[in-house]
Design a protein around this motif. Structure first.
Motif, PDB file in Angstrom:
ATOM      1  N   ARG A  49      39.704  32.164  -7.472  1.00 57.11           N
ATOM      2  CA  ARG A  49      39.845  33.008  -8.756  1.00 57.11           C
ATOM      3  C   ARG A  49      38.774  33.116  -9.599  1.00 57.11           C
ATOM      4  O   ARG A  49      38.210  32.267 -10.246  1.00 57.11           O
ATOM      5  N   ILE A  50      37.833  34.221  -9.454  1.00 59.36           N
ATOM      6  CA  ILE A  50      36.402  34.512 -10.132  1.00 59.36           C
ATOM      7  C   ILE A  50      36.508  34.195 -11.343  1.00 59.36           C
ATOM      8  O   ILE A  50      35.458  33.512 -12.133  1.00 59.36           O
ATOM      9  N   ALA A  51      37.513  34.697 -12.306  1.00 61.74           N
ATOM     10  CA  ALA A  51      37.346  34.606 -13.694  1.00 61.74           C
ATOM     11  C   ALA A  51      37.676  33.196 -14.123  1.00 61.74           C
ATOM     12  O   ALA A  51      36.828  32.533 -15.005  1.00 61.74           O
ATOM     13  N   GLU A  52      38.431  32.302 -13.491  1.00 56.81           N
ATOM     14  CA  GLU A  52      38.659  30.902 -13.815  1.00 56.81           C
ATOM     15  C   GLU A  52      37.437  30.002 -13.352  1.00 56.81           C
ATOM     16  O   GLU A  52      37.062  29.091 -14.257  1.00 56.81           O
ATOM     17  N   VAL A  53      36.831  30.369 -12.328  1.00 52.29           N
ATOM     18  CA  VAL A  53      35.598  29.775 -11.839  1.00 52.29           C
ATOM     19  C   VAL A  53      34.546  29.900 -12.820  1.00 52.29           C
ATOM     20  O   VAL A  53      33.762  28.959 -13.024  1.00 52.29           O
ATOM     21  N   ALA A  54      34.269  31.111 -12.977  1.00 52.72           N
ATOM     22  CA  ALA A  54      33.173  31.588 -14.162  1.00 52.72           C
ATOM     23  C   ALA A  54      33.695  30.834 -15.530  1.00 52.72           C
ATOM     24  O   ALA A  54      32.290  30.540 -16.222  1.00 52.72           O
ATOM     25  N   ALA A  55      34.837  30.602 -15.947  1.00 45.50           N
ATOM     26  CA  ALA A  55      35.020  29.974 -17.351  1.00 45.50           C
ATOM     27  C   ALA A  55      34.629  28.469 -17.128  1.00 45.50           C
ATOM     28  O   ALA A  55      34.125  27.928 -18.101  1.00 45.50           O
ATOM     29  N   GLN A  56      34.935  28.076 -15.916  1.00 49.87           N
ATOM     30  CA  GLN A  56      34.737  26.626 -15.783  1.00 49.87           C
ATOM     31  C   GLN A  56      33.024  26.393 -15.659  1.00 49.87           C
ATOM     32  O   GLN A  56      32.613  25.254 -16.101  1.00 49.87           O
ATOM     33  N   VAL A  57      32.648  27.371 -15.192  1.00 50.91           N
ATOM     34  CA  VAL A  57      30.828  27.172 -15.051  1.00 50.91           C
ATOM     35  C   VAL A  57      30.505  27.209 -16.567  1.00 50.91           C
ATOM     36  O   VAL A  57      29.504  26.495 -16.889  1.00 50.91           O
ATOM     37  N   GLN A  58      30.826  28.228 -17.413  1.00 52.50           N
ATOM     38  CA  GLN A  58      30.360  28.301 -18.495  1.00 52.50           C
ATOM     39  C   GLN A  58      30.507  27.025 -19.414  1.00 52.50           C
ATOM     40  O   GLN A  58      29.611  26.617 -20.015  1.00 52.50           O
ATOM     41  N   ALA A  59      31.961  26.264 -19.333  1.00 51.35           N
ATOM     42  CA  ALA A  59      32.010  25.045 -19.922  1.00 51.35           C
ATOM     43  C   ALA A  59      31.318  24.080 -19.489  1.00 51.35           C
ATOM     44  O   ALA A  59      30.725  23.386 -20.333  1.00 51.35           O
ATOM     45  N   VAL A 118      23.962  25.821 -26.958  1.00 58.11           N
ATOM     46  CA  VAL A 118      23.914  26.752 -25.970  1.00 58.11           C
ATOM     47  C   VAL A 118      24.735  27.755 -26.805  1.00 58.11           C
ATOM     48  O   VAL A 118      26.153  27.717 -27.097  1.00 58.11           O
ATOM     49  N   VAL A 119      24.428  29.040 -27.013  1.00 61.54           N
ATOM     50  CA  VAL A 119      24.921  30.120 -27.657  1.00 61.54           C
ATOM     51  C   VAL A 119      25.687  31.259 -26.874  1.00 61.54           C
ATOM     52  O   VAL A 119      26.708  31.910 -26.837  1.00 61.54           O
ATOM     53  N   GLU A 120      24.973  31.217 -25.551  1.00 57.14           N
ATOM     54  CA  GLU A 120      25.521  32.150 -24.681  1.00 57.14           C
ATOM     55  C   GLU A 120      25.315  31.656 -23.012  1.00 57.14           C
ATOM     56  O   GLU A 120      24.361  30.968 -22.815  1.00 57.14           O
ATOM     57  N   VAL A 121      26.506  31.712 -22.103  1.00 53.50           N
ATOM     58  CA  VAL A 121      26.351  31.434 -20.838  1.00 53.50           C
ATOM     59  C   VAL A 121      26.753  32.521 -20.162  1.00 53.50           C
ATOM     60  O   VAL A 121      28.097  32.763 -20.011  1.00 53.50           O
ATOM     61  N   ASN A 122      26.063  33.434 -19.532  1.00 52.14           N
ATOM     62  CA  ASN A 122      26.541  34.670 -18.877  1.00 52.14           C
ATOM     63  C   ASN A 122      26.464  34.514 -17.292  1.00 52.14           C
ATOM     64  O   ASN A 122      25.589  33.872 -16.868  1.00 52.14           O
ATOM     65  N   VAL A 123      27.722  34.450 -16.566  1.00 47.36           N
ATOM     66  CA  VAL A 123      27.880  34.246 -15.068  1.00 47.36           C
ATOM     67  C   VAL A 123      27.930  35.613 -14.342  1.00 47.36           C
ATOM     68  O   VAL A 123      28.631  36.453 -14.814  1.00 47.36           O
ATOM     69  N   HIS A 124      26.979  35.842 -13.639  1.00 45.29           N
ATOM     70  CA  HIS A 124      26.761  37.003 -12.709  1.00 45.29           C
ATOM     71  C   HIS A 124      27.040  36.839 -11.260  1.00 45.29           C
ATOM     72  O   HIS A 124      26.447  36.002 -10.681  1.00 45.29           O
ATOM     73  N   VAL A 125      28.285  37.347 -10.835  1.00 42.96           N
ATOM     74  CA  VAL A 125      28.742  36.698  -9.665  1.00 42.96           C
ATOM     75  C   VAL A 125      27.787  37.778  -8.621  1.00 42.96           C
ATOM     76  O   VAL A 125      27.922  39.218  -8.623  1.00 42.96           O
ATOM     77  N   GLN A 126      27.015  37.469  -7.769  1.00 42.14           N
ATOM     78  CA  GLN A 126      26.333  38.166  -7.036  1.00 42.14           C
ATOM     79  C   GLN A 126      26.528  38.242  -5.388  1.00 42.14           C
ATOM     80  O   GLN A 126      26.372  39.274  -4.702  1.00 42.14           O
ATOM     81  N   GLY A 127      27.744  37.456  -5.086  1.00 45.86           N
ATOM     82  CA  GLY A 127      28.226  37.521  -3.815  1.00 45.86           C
ATOM     83  C   GLY A 127      29.346  36.407  -3.553  1.00 45.86           C
ATOM     84  O   GLY A 127      29.948  35.939  -4.290  1.00 45.86           O
TER      85      GLY A 127
END
Length: 140
Positions: A92-102, A116-125
């Motif tokens: 689940r990309i949204a869940e994995v991205a949230a875990q990465v941000q944290a 850290v004010v921003e952690v932007n996750v860009h899924v490239q593949g």
């Protein structure tokens, strides 16, 4: 025991400098990038960092190039981080991205003292299970 107050100031060389009565400690932007990349790749569901899209295919970087899939902007006391990642198929990309941000926020703040004010996750593949096995069998 007396606690020292440490001030964070910008350094012309593109990093951060921690000053105290004892001297200075400089944190290069690349170090923040490596910390962020390592924290991101430890999250289950992340196949690796992406070196960009060449010919429509995301280039999957090895562990030696963790900072290359990361863009870091560091100010005097704050950092903004952009991560370019490749995920495993079926997560689940949204869940994995949230875990990465944290995970990235926690690791960078704990290790550098920057907010850290921003952690932007860009899924490239996406990496499919067959591709993973192919890479593992490459070296025998």
């Amino acid at each position: 025991m007396n606690k020292e107050v440490v001030a964070l100031t910008a350094v012309e060389t593109g990093g951060q400098e921690l000053r105290s009565d004892l001297g200075a400690v400089r944190i290069a932007n690349e170090v923040v990038g490596i910390i962020a990349g390592l924290a991101a790749t430890e999250v289950p569901g992340i196949a690796g960092m992406s070196g960009g899209i060449a010919g429509g295919i995301a280039e999957l970087l090895g562990r030696k190039n963790l900072a290359k899939g990361v863009k870091v902007e560091v100010g005097e006391r704050e950092a903004a981080i952009d991560l370019f990642v490749v995920v495993d198929y079926g997560v689940r990309i949204a869940e994995v991205a949230a875990q990465v941000q944290a995970a990235v926020k926690r690791a960078v703040e704990e290790m550098t003292g920057l907010a850290v004010v921003e952690v932007n996750v860009h899924v490239q593949g996406v990496v499919f299970p067959e591709e993973h096995k192919e890479e593992e069998r490459r070296v025998r």
